[in-house]
Design a protein around this motif. Structure first.
Motif, PDB file in Angstrom:
ATOM      1  N   LEU A   1       0.859  -1.235  -0.107  1.00 10.53           N
ATOM      2  CA  LEU A   1      -0.042  -0.085   0.097  1.00 10.53           C
ATOM      3  C   LEU A   1       1.002   0.927  -0.082  1.00 10.53           C
ATOM      4  O   LEU A   1       1.787   1.336   0.828  1.00 10.53           O
ATOM      5  N   SER A   2       0.928   2.148  -0.851  1.00 12.10           N
ATOM      6  CA  SER A   2       1.696   3.064  -0.971  1.00 12.10           C
ATOM      7  C   SER A   2       0.679   4.405  -1.164  1.00 12.10           C
ATOM      8  O   SER A   2      -0.114   4.639  -1.738  1.00 12.10           O
ATOM      9  N   VAL A   3       1.548   5.494  -0.845  1.00 13.97           N
ATOM     10  CA  VAL A   3       0.946   6.810  -1.037  1.00 13.97           C
ATOM     11  C   VAL A   3       1.800   7.877  -1.094  1.00 13.97           C
ATOM     12  O   VAL A   3       3.188   7.925  -0.307  1.00 13.97           O
ATOM     13  N   GLU A   4       1.902   8.794  -1.910  1.00 16.67           N
ATOM     14  CA  GLU A   4       2.931   9.728  -2.378  1.00 16.67           C
ATOM     15  C   GLU A   4       2.187  11.111  -1.731  1.00 16.67           C
ATOM     16  O   GLU A   4       1.431  11.577  -2.318  1.00 16.67           O
ATOM     17  N   LEU A   5       2.993  11.899  -0.873  1.00 13.82           N
ATOM     18  CA  LEU A   5       2.691  13.137  -0.228  1.00 13.82           C
ATOM     19  C   LEU A   5       3.100  14.111  -1.175  1.00 13.82           C
ATOM     20  O   LEU A   5       4.384  14.510  -1.173  1.00 13.82           O
ATOM     21  N   PRO A   6       2.270  14.999  -1.899  1.00 12.06           N
ATOM     22  CA  PRO A   6       2.836  16.165  -2.894  1.00 12.06           C
ATOM     23  C   PRO A   6       3.264  17.125  -2.141  1.00 12.06           C
ATOM     24  O   PRO A   6       3.040  17.453  -0.989  1.00 12.06           O
ATOM     25  N   PRO A   7       4.292  17.665  -2.669  1.00 16.92           N
ATOM     26  CA  PRO A   7       4.766  18.990  -2.029  1.00 16.92           C
ATOM     27  C   PRO A   7       4.132  19.987  -1.865  1.00 16.92           C
ATOM     28  O   PRO A   7       2.871  20.304  -2.415  1.00 16.92           O
ATOM     29  N   LEU A   8       4.245  21.355  -0.867  1.00 20.59           N
ATOM     30  CA  LEU A   8       3.336  22.050  -0.605  1.00 20.59           C
ATOM     31  C   LEU A   8       2.970  23.006  -1.769  1.00 20.59           C
ATOM     32  O   LEU A   8       1.941  23.517  -1.945  1.00 20.59           O
ATOM     33  N   ARG A   9       4.255  23.139  -2.488  1.00 14.03           N
ATOM     34  CA  ARG A   9       3.646  24.078  -3.765  1.00 14.03           C
ATOM     35  C   ARG A   9       3.066  23.642  -4.906  1.00 14.03           C
ATOM     36  O   ARG A   9       2.331  24.370  -5.499  1.00 14.03           O
ATOM     37  N   ASN A  10       2.608  22.210  -4.661  1.00 12.49           N
ATOM     38  CA  ASN A  10       1.676  21.682  -5.520  1.00 12.49           C
ATOM     39  C   ASN A  10       0.006  21.623  -4.971  1.00 12.49           C
ATOM     40  O   ASN A  10      -0.765  20.983  -5.534  1.00 12.49           O
TER      41      ASN A  10
ATOM     42  N   SER B   1      -3.900  38.561   7.886  1.00 11.50           N
ATOM     43  CA  SER B   1      -4.440  39.601   7.214  1.00 11.50           C
ATOM     44  C   SER B   1      -4.480  39.144   5.724  1.00 11.50           C
ATOM     45  O   SER B   1      -3.534  37.908   5.285  1.00 11.50           O
ATOM     46  N   PRO B   2      -5.056  39.767   4.830  1.00 18.01           N
ATOM     47  CA  PRO B   2      -5.219  39.274   3.189  1.00 18.01           C
ATOM     48  C   PRO B   2      -3.969  39.355   2.517  1.00 18.01           C
ATOM     49  O   PRO B   2      -3.641  38.246   1.882  1.00 18.01           O
ATOM     50  N   ASP B   3      -3.108  40.360   2.870  1.00 18.41           N
ATOM     51  CA  ASP B   3      -1.885  40.373   2.101  1.00 18.41           C
ATOM     52  C   ASP B   3      -1.096  39.270   2.424  1.00 18.41           C
ATOM     53  O   ASP B   3      -0.127  38.826   1.877  1.00 18.41           O
ATOM     54  N   ALA B   4      -1.077  39.019   4.016  1.00 24.17           N
ATOM     55  CA  ALA B   4      -0.300  37.962   4.367  1.00 24.17           C
ATOM     56  C   ALA B   4      -0.497  36.443   3.782  1.00 24.17           C
ATOM     57  O   ALA B   4       0.195  35.735   3.506  1.00 24.17           O
ATOM     58  N   ILE B   5      -1.831  36.288   3.656  1.00 24.31           N
ATOM     59  CA  ILE B   5      -2.381  35.112   3.116  1.00 24.31           C
ATOM     60  C   ILE B   5      -1.600  34.881   1.549  1.00 24.31           C
ATOM     61  O   ILE B   5      -1.334  33.820   1.081  1.00 24.31           O
ATOM     62  N   LYS B   6      -1.774  36.092   0.889  1.00 19.33           N
ATOM     63  CA  LYS B   6      -1.331  36.308  -0.463  1.00 19.33           C
ATOM     64  C   LYS B   6       0.289  35.974  -0.488  1.00 19.33           C
ATOM     65  O   LYS B   6       0.489  35.048  -1.594  1.00 19.33           O
ATOM     66  N   LYS B   7       1.016  36.451   0.444  1.00 21.98           N
ATOM     67  CA  LYS B   7       2.272  36.344   0.445  1.00 21.98           C
ATOM     68  C   LYS B   7       2.585  34.819   0.518  1.00 21.98           C
ATOM     69  O   LYS B   7       3.639  34.054   0.065  1.00 21.98           O
ATOM     70  N   LEU B   8       2.060  34.121   1.419  1.00 21.99           N
ATOM     71  CA  LEU B   8       2.227  32.632   1.665  1.00 21.99           C
ATOM     72  C   LEU B   8       1.765  31.827   0.690  1.00 21.99           C
ATOM     73  O   LEU B   8       2.483  30.861   0.322  1.00 21.99           O
ATOM     74  N   MET B   9       0.824  32.285  -0.226  1.00 20.59           N
ATOM     75  CA  MET B   9       0.134  31.561  -1.393  1.00 20.59           C
ATOM     76  C   MET B   9       1.111  31.711  -2.458  1.00 20.59           C
ATOM     77  O   MET B   9       1.507  30.956  -3.204  1.00 20.59           O
ATOM     78  N   ASP B  10       2.082  32.842  -2.604  1.00 26.16           N
ATOM     79  CA  ASP B  10       2.913  33.102  -3.858  1.00 26.16           C
ATOM     80  C   ASP B  10       4.199  32.342  -3.355  1.00 26.16           C
ATOM     81  O   ASP B  10       4.986  32.433  -4.153  1.00 26.16           O
ATOM     82  N   TYR B  11       4.532  32.115  -2.454  1.00 23.47           N
ATOM     83  CA  TYR B  11       5.866  31.541  -2.039  1.00 23.47           C
ATOM     84  C   TYR B  11       5.903  30.053  -2.260  1.00 23.47           C
ATOM     85  O   TYR B  11       5.065  29.409  -2.421  1.00 23.47           O
ATOM     86  N   ALA B  12       7.011  29.419  -2.948  1.00 22.27           N
ATOM     87  CA  ALA B  12       7.199  28.118  -3.399  1.00 22.27           C
ATOM     88  C   ALA B  12       7.427  26.882  -2.074  1.00 22.27           C
ATOM     89  O   ALA B  12       7.265  25.829  -2.561  1.00 22.27           O
ATOM     90  N   TRP B  13       7.876  27.551  -1.038  1.00 17.80           N
ATOM     91  CA  TRP B  13       7.825  26.533   0.181  1.00 17.80           C
ATOM     92  C   TRP B  13       8.635  25.189  -0.285  1.00 17.80           C
ATOM     93  O   TRP B  13       8.281  24.145  -0.173  1.00 17.80           O
ATOM     94  N   PRO B  14      10.150  25.527  -0.320  1.00 15.80           N
ATOM     95  CA  PRO B  14      11.195  24.507  -0.587  1.00 15.80           C
ATOM     96  C   PRO B  14      11.034  23.511   0.353  1.00 15.80           C
ATOM     97  O   PRO B  14      11.458  22.258   0.286  1.00 15.80           O
ATOM     98  N   GLY B  15      10.918  23.930   1.672  1.00 19.88           N
ATOM     99  CA  GLY B  15      10.948  23.307   2.867  1.00 19.88           C
ATOM    100  C   GLY B  15       9.863  22.628   3.405  1.00 19.88           C
ATOM    101  O   GLY B  15       9.620  22.048   4.344  1.00 19.88           O
ATOM    102  N   ASN B  16       8.665  22.819   2.492  1.00 13.13           N
ATOM    103  CA  ASN B  16       7.371  22.266   2.675  1.00 13.13           C
ATOM    104  C   ASN B  16       6.577  22.825   3.960  1.00 13.13           C
ATOM    105  O   ASN B  16       6.757  23.791   4.254  1.00 13.13           O
ATOM    106  N   VAL B  17       5.863  21.772   4.345  1.00 13.05           N
ATOM    107  CA  VAL B  17       5.102  22.250   5.622  1.00 13.05           C
ATOM    108  C   VAL B  17       5.740  22.444   6.913  1.00 13.05           C
ATOM    109  O   VAL B  17       5.603  23.420   7.409  1.00 13.05           O
ATOM    110  N   ARG B  18       6.888  21.897   6.897  1.00 13.88           N
ATOM    111  CA  ARG B  18       7.756  22.153   8.002  1.00 13.88           C
ATOM    112  C   ARG B  18       8.351  23.463   7.892  1.00 13.88           C
ATOM    113  O   ARG B  18       8.507  24.364   9.051  1.00 13.88           O
ATOM    114  N   GLU B  19       8.781  23.881   6.738  1.00 13.81           N
ATOM    115  CA  GLU B  19       9.133  25.515   6.697  1.00 13.81           C
ATOM    116  C   GLU B  19       7.939  26.579   7.069  1.00 13.81           C
ATOM    117  O   GLU B  19       8.249  27.486   7.569  1.00 13.81           O
TER     118      GLU B  19
END
Length: 245
Positions: free
Chosen positions: A152-161, A189-207
């Protein structure tokens, strides 16, 4: 998928980049199933020295080697009835892989220095941040063990996806950090959410968690704004996607 995986007695293999939440997923499988009242034992295979892997996993009997003054139970014994989470299983050396395969096949193991095998009832959940198929092809990972783990296998996608998850995760981490640090921060704030959404998160959820913990710690009021988020502007999701397929 968690509810389906938790009901099965088969091994589970979780793959994904570092920081995507593989251990959290493994814990969810354990605590959603019939084994939730039994131990969940995590082990980082990469942190086990090659010469101690067998001893850590299976334990040893008294007198097994110089200095073995008492019997020691290994992690399989500790996890009996529950779940053993083998993180970074790709780091196990080939001799350890062979012994692990034997346990998965026979549901029994033999401690170092013992002449008797011991039955064990353990659900194995393994995780890797490396392509195990490639390691099999390059003879760095046993093919038979791979197929035994990959039932049984599952792949967790990176946060950027999965950017749609970012606002919910962010609000959770802010709430948790505020409670932990005794701060009154309650929203982004809305601008904070937008900044988070625009970032690539190479460190994923931990970052993401680390960035928000810092923002909460240094926040001057009860709202986190874009300026409070310590992330590099150039690391946008678009620019990162252009570099990483």
């Amino acid at each position: 998928m968690i509810s389906c995986l938790s009901r099965s007695r088969s091994t589970v293999l979780i793959s994904g980049e570092t920081g995507t939440g593989k251990e959290l997923f493994a814990r969810a499988i354990h605590y959603s199933g019939e084994r939730r009242g039994k131990p969940f034992v995590p082990v980082n295979c990469a942190a086990l020295p090659d010469h101690l892997v067998e001893n850590e996993l299976f334990g040893h009997s008294k007198g097994a080697f110089t200095g073995a003054l008492v019997e020691k139970h290994g992690l399989f014994h500790e996890a009996d009835g529950g779940t053993l989470f083998l993180d970074e299983i790709n780091s196990l050396n080939l001799p350890a892989q062979s012994k692990l395969l034997r346990v998965l096949q026979d549901q029994e193991f033999r401690p170092l220095g013992s002449t008797k095998s011991r039955a064990v009832d353990v659900k194995i959940v393994a995780a890797t941040n490396t392509d195990l198929r490639y390691l099999v092809e390059t003879r760095q990972f046993r093919e038979d063990l791979f197929y035994r783990l990959n039932i049984l296998s599952v792949e967790l996608p990176p946060l950027r996806n999965r950017q749609e998850d970012i606002p919910q995760l962010a609000r959770y981490f802010v709430k948790h950090a505020a409670e932990e640090f005794g701060k009154s921060v309650v929203q982004l704030s809305p601008d904070a959410i937008k900044k988070l959404m625009d970032y690539a998160w190479p460190g994923n959820v931990r970052e993401l968690q680390g960035v928000l913990q810092r923002a909460v710690t240094l926040a001057m009021d009860d709202v986190i704004h874009a300026a409070d988020l310590d992330i590099a502007v150039q690391e946008s999701a678009g620019s990162y996607a252009a570099v990483v397929p």
